[in-house]
Scaffold this active site. Structure first.
Site, short mmCIF file in Angstrom:
data_model
loop_
_atom_site.label_atom_id
_atom_site.label_comp_id
_atom_site.label_asym_id
_atom_site.label_seq_id
_atom_site.Cartn_x
_atom_site.Cartn_y
_atom_site.Cartn_z
CE LYS A 52 -4.25 -1.81 1.21
NZ LYS A 52 -5.59 -1.59 0.92
CE LYS B 147 -5.34 -11.83 -2.59
NZ LYS B 147 -5.52 -11.79 -1.12
CE LYS C 84 -13.18 -11.66 0.64
NZ LYS C 84 -13.00 -11.65 2.05
P1 AMP Z 1 -9.50 -12.70 2.79
O1 AMP Z 1 -10.51 -12.70 1.71
O2 AMP Z 1 -8.32 -11.81 2.45
O3 AMP Z 1 -10.04 -12.50 4.17
O4 AMP Z 1 -8.88 -14.17 2.80
C1 AMP Z 1 -9.50 -15.24 3.46
C2 AMP Z 1 -8.77 -16.52 3.19
O5 AMP Z 1 -8.85 -16.84 1.78
C3 AMP Z 1 -7.27 -16.45 3.52
O6 AMP Z 1 -6.87 -17.71 4.03
C4 AMP Z 1 -6.65 -16.18 2.20
O7 AMP Z 1 -5.30 -16.61 2.16
C5 AMP Z 1 -7.54 -16.98 1.23
N1 AMP Z 1 -7.52 -16.40 -0.12
C6 AMP Z 1 -7.92 -15.15 -0.47
N2 AMP Z 1 -7.75 -14.94 -1.80
C7 AMP Z 1 -7.22 -16.09 -2.29
C8 AMP Z 1 -6.82 -16.52 -3.60
N3 AMP Z 1 -6.91 -15.73 -4.66
N4 AMP Z 1 -6.33 -17.77 -3.74
C9 AMP Z 1 -6.22 -18.60 -2.66
N5 AMP Z 1 -6.58 -18.26 -1.41
C10 AMP Z 1 -7.08 -17.03 -1.21
#
Ligand code: AMP
Ligand code: TRP
Length: 327
Positions: free
Chosen positions: A111, A193, A196
């Site tokens: 960031k 990646k 969201k």
């Molecule tokens: P978050 O959406 O950042 O809260 O991530 C929640 C969980 O989903 C965490 O364990 C992340 O590492 C996993 N995660 C988020 N995006 C990805 C992605 N593109 N590929 C694999 N795992 C993901």
């Protein structure tokens, strides 16, 4: 029984990356582990969230947890802000974390590198709250996607430091990263990646996307000019990402898929991926609607709050005693 703990931020809709990298793994592990899963709703306040939208996302997230197969009878499922102890332990742990350590966190550095100016103190110190979420429950393992590994490593350092200063208090947990699928990439830019928070929606599949819309996104996924289906994330990131999605969802090995698609065009691979993803989304969305209509979410959260709250109460008392904050 060994314990596992993980959380997902409810900022925005859950994605296929969340499903493959995290949720699908949680469901598998709940068979053999004492599984604690929570919704990290305090974490998403690090950037402003519209309160109404956040409320909707919370409900959707929990309904999707259940739709994916997390079973409240087997796992403890709760909302982070329902267990007040997290914030207090978070502060104590932030007093055992150095600025230098937080400065090294990739998410923060990214960031800063992008020149984002309105970063909050909460965003900066959030890895210490994450350490609290974890250390509160003495898990053996923390299953996460690749992007969270650094935070779990920091958590280990904090735990060791605290134990050295105050005596053995916390179990030092290990991150558990899936061998494939730990980093599902964006369909429109396979060097990034799937996330969201992506600006355009084209590269990201949401679990609540209409299966037809999801298929379209997959059919227009960026590939390359090699015109050969190989698993080579460095030189063919788009095709490799499609193979990874297909492999994790179908349970077939990458090798097996590469053999099957040998000599075929990218369109055939995309169709197979679109089919598999549509089946998954269709099935999840039926269950999701049933769960919302059944009204069980409030009961699940109430029970989770009680179970997690009991454990957290005991742990926080122990910590307060260690640091001399009790009388
Ligand atoms: P978050 O959406 O950042 O809260 O991530 C929640 C969980 O989903 C965490 O364990 C992340 O590492 C996993 N995660 C988020 N995006 C990805 C992605 N593109 N590929 C694999 N795992 C993901
Ligand atoms: N920070 C994690 C994320 O952005 C979510 C999270 C919060 C978490 N607390 C946690 C994950 C504890 C595992 C364990 O994805």
């Amino acid at each position: 029984m060994k314990r596992m703990l993980s959380g997902i931020k409810p900022s925005g809709q859950l994605t296929l990356g969340n499903y493959i990298g995290a949720l699908k793994e949680f469901v598998k592990y709940q068979e053999d582990y004492d599984m604690i899963v929570f919704i990290a709703n305090l974490h998403c306040l690090t950037v402003y969230q519209d309160p109404e939208e956040l409320r909707t996302n919370l409900r959707d997230t929990i309904a999707l947890y259940l739709a994916c197969g997390l079973d409240p009878k087997r796992s403890t499922i709760f909302m982070q802000s329902d267990v007040m102890e997290h914030a207090q332990l978070g502060f104590i742990l932030s007093c055992n974390t150095y600025l230098g350590e937080l400065n090294r966190m990739t998410q923060y550095k990214d960031k800063i590198a992008k020149g984002e100016s309105a970063l909050t103190a909460g965003f900066y110190s959030y890895p210490t709250l994450m350490a609290s979420d974890i250390l509160m429950y003495d898990p053996d393992f923390v299953p996460v996607g690749e992007d969270q590994k650094q935070h779990v490593e920091l958590t280990r350092d904090i735990a060791e430091r605290f134990n050295n200063k105050y005596g053995e208090t916390f179990k030092v947990p290990a991150p558990l990263i899936p061998k494939i699928g730990a980093r599902i990439m964006s369909l429109s830019d396979p060097t990034k990646k799937m996330s969201k928070s992506e600006e355009s929606n084209k590269g990201c599949i949401y679990l609540l996307d209409d299966p037809k819309v999801a298929s379209k996104k997959i059919m227009s996924a960026v590939t390359d000019m090699v015109n050969q289906i190989n698993y080579d994330p460095e030189n063919q990131p788009g095709v490799s990402n499609l193979l990874t999605i297909l492999s994790t969802l179908s349970g077939r090995s990458i090798e097996n898929l590469v053999n099957e698609f040998e000599g075929q065009g990218y369109g055939t691979l995309k169709k197979a991926v679109a089919n598999e993803v549509s089946l998954l989304l269709g099935d999840l969305q039926v269950k999701y609607k049933e769960i919302l209509a059944s009204g069980i979410i409030d009961d699940v959260l109430k029970e989770g709050k009680e179970k997690a709250g009991r454990l957290a109460g005991v742990k926080l008392k122990e910590v307060q005693k260690r640091i001399g904050a009790d009388l």
